[in-house]
Design an enzyme around this catalytic site. Structure first.
Site, mmCIF file in Angstrom:
data_model
loop_
_atom_site.group_PDB
_atom_site.id
_atom_site.type_symbol
_atom_site.label_atom_id
_atom_site.label_comp_id
_atom_site.label_asym_id
_atom_site.label_seq_id
_atom_site.Cartn_x
_atom_site.Cartn_y
_atom_site.Cartn_z
ATOM 1 C CB THR A 93 0.255 5.981 -0.855
ATOM 2 O OG1 THR A 93 1.503 5.628 -0.235
ATOM 3 C CG2 THR A 93 -0.877 5.196 -0.217
ATOM 4 C CE LYS A 94 6.164 8.410 -0.311
ATOM 5 N NZ LYS A 94 6.300 9.880 -0.099
ATOM 6 C CG LEU B 160 -1.841 1.225 1.348
ATOM 7 C CD1 LEU B 160 -2.755 1.358 0.141
ATOM 8 C CD2 LEU B 160 -2.655 1.165 2.631
ATOM 9 C CE1 TYR B 161 6.159 5.224 1.827
ATOM 10 C CE2 TYR B 161 7.488 3.568 0.690
ATOM 11 C CZ TYR B 161 7.339 4.850 1.197
ATOM 12 O OH TYR B 161 8.365 5.764 1.055
ATOM 13 C CB ALA B 162 4.648 0.523 -3.421
#
Length: 433
Positions: free
Chosen positions: A245-246, A241-243
């Protein structure tokens, strides 16, 4: 002493003789005169009360203005002083996430060369806030004022831009970490997407518009297996999910660039490490556990392959950030209106020399003079990828970016800082806290 009533309604000395024929007129006159006088005094008292309440409200507002956590005369003075460049032609930069790892180092580098810097950070508890406060104190000692606030606070951002015509924004505030997204996914949307949009909204409406440089991530390459990773490679298969959002951030900044003329530069950082780093990073937690005699968990990929990362020392990352600011062209919009095409760039900032995690542990053992207790396990499906490797040819050509610190040297500097910051002292056969 005369009473209040006597002061308000003074008596007439002596008696006045009035003809009896005018008795009725006199009584009517007294009645209307008395009524009119009372009415006028009532109006006076109402006006006096309203004036007092207005004054009290002004005093209370002024007190809040002077003593608020943000806002007030002293606060505004600190903002302006911090934003003022000390060198001719220096930039005025708003650095979000200024009390974070990269934000602190970038802010110091800009201030030391004479640029004006105002920091913004919400000091959340994703990791120990005391480390962020220590960074803030260090920045304060170098003349960098860090505002405590959130990038989702539109009023705060608007106030900052009303006080300072920022030439650049270095946007580093974000919810970091790959694995934490499983525990708290909403925090990533709040910071990395909503926060980015809030900031860009204020930037596009500013006059003049600032140039925006912001931190993307090497995580956007996700499940890409082509190495080294190039800016031209596909980034539509995020592994966390971090990836995601980036990656969304890259699309969002492109939209604001296209519609509003915001000059934007995205920087894909590759595993940044060094002094004042983040405690959630492997090299940091490994160091802590090794010194405390606790086991460390080392993950392995498919077919028992060692994980590898393109570890990039903080000083090299800072050089890339500053070069991006220096080469950023002016935005082409004003007050939310675009006047022409604006610069849009994305760069990899890495060391282009991947090192395996077991090799990292070996280096730490040498510098700490303590043997690690290793627990080797298969990599879980938590969003991590088996390797990262940066192709930095574009940053080299356009930014003059050239990393110079290898992992051996960089970890030596980190360990020296760690031992000093956490109060470890050398002793025969090892270290003591």
């Amino acid at each position: 002493m005369r009473s209040v009533e006597e002061e308000l309604f003074p008596s007439t000395p002596g008696k006045v003789k009035i003809e009896r024929a005018h008795t009725i007129n006199r009584q009517l006159h007294r009645c209307f005169a008395s009524t009119s006088t009372m009415f006028l005094w009532a109006l006076f008292l109402i006006a006096l009360t309203a004036s007092y309440l207005s004054f009290q409200s002004f005093v209370d507002s002024s007190s809040r203005y002077l003593n608020a956590s943000w806002g007030g005369m002293q606060w505004e003075k600190q903002i302006r002083e911090s934003a003022a460049a000390s060198s001719p032609g220096g930039m005025s930069v708003l650095v979000t996430g200024a009390a974070g790892f990269v934000g602190t180092h970038v802010s110091l580098a800009l201030r030391r060369r004479g640029d004006g810097v105002v920091g913004l950070d919400n000091f959340n508890n994703y990791y120990d806030p005391s480390l962020k406060k220590a960074r803030q104190a260090m920045l304060q000692s170098h003349g960098v004022f860090v505002v405590e606030g959130d990038i989702n606070d539109t009023r705060l951002l608007a106030r900052l831009f009303a006080l300072v015509p920022f030439t650049h924004v270095m946007h580093l505030a974000a919810q970091a970490g790959v694995r934490y997204a499983i525990e708290n996914p909403a925090s990533y949307v709040h910071s990395n997407i909503a926060g980015l949009v809030t900031l860009l909204e204020v930037c596009k409406s500013a006059d003049p518009q600032p140039a925006v440089v912001w931190a993307s991530s090497s995580s956007v390459y996700g499940l890409n297996e082509k190495v080294p990773f190039s800016e031209l490679d596909r980034t539509d298969r995020p592994a966390s999910l971090y990836a995601a959002t980036k990656k969304a951030g890259e699309e969002i900044t492109h939209t604001y660039n296209h519609i509003y003329g915001l000059s934007t530069t995205g920087l894909r950082f590759f595993t940044v490490y060094g002094p004042w780093g983040r405690p959630d990073m492997a090299y940091f937690s490994f160091t802590r556990n090794i010194l405390q005699g606790k086991p460390i968990t080392v993950y392995r990929g498919k077919d028992r392959a060692d994980l590898a990362r393109d570890f990039t020392y903080i000083d090299d990352i800072v050089k890339g950030c500053v070069a991006s600011l220096d080469t950023a062209e002016k935005s082409t919009g004003s007050g939310g209106r675009k006047r022409g095409p604006a610069q849009y760039r994305i760069y990899n900032l890495g060391n282009t020399s991947p090192v395996t995690v077991p090799a990292l542990v070996n280096i730490l053992e040498r510098h700490l003079k303590v043997k690690a207790k290793k627990k080797v396990v298969e990599m879980p499906g938590n969003g991590d990828v088996p390797f990262t490797h940066a192709n930095i040819s574009l940053a080299q050509a356009e930014l003059g970016y050239k990393p110079t610190t290898n992992l051996e040297v960089g970890l030596k500097k980190f360990v020296k800082w760690y031992l000093s910051y956490y109060g470890y002292k050398p002793r025969s056969g090892g270290l003591a806290a």
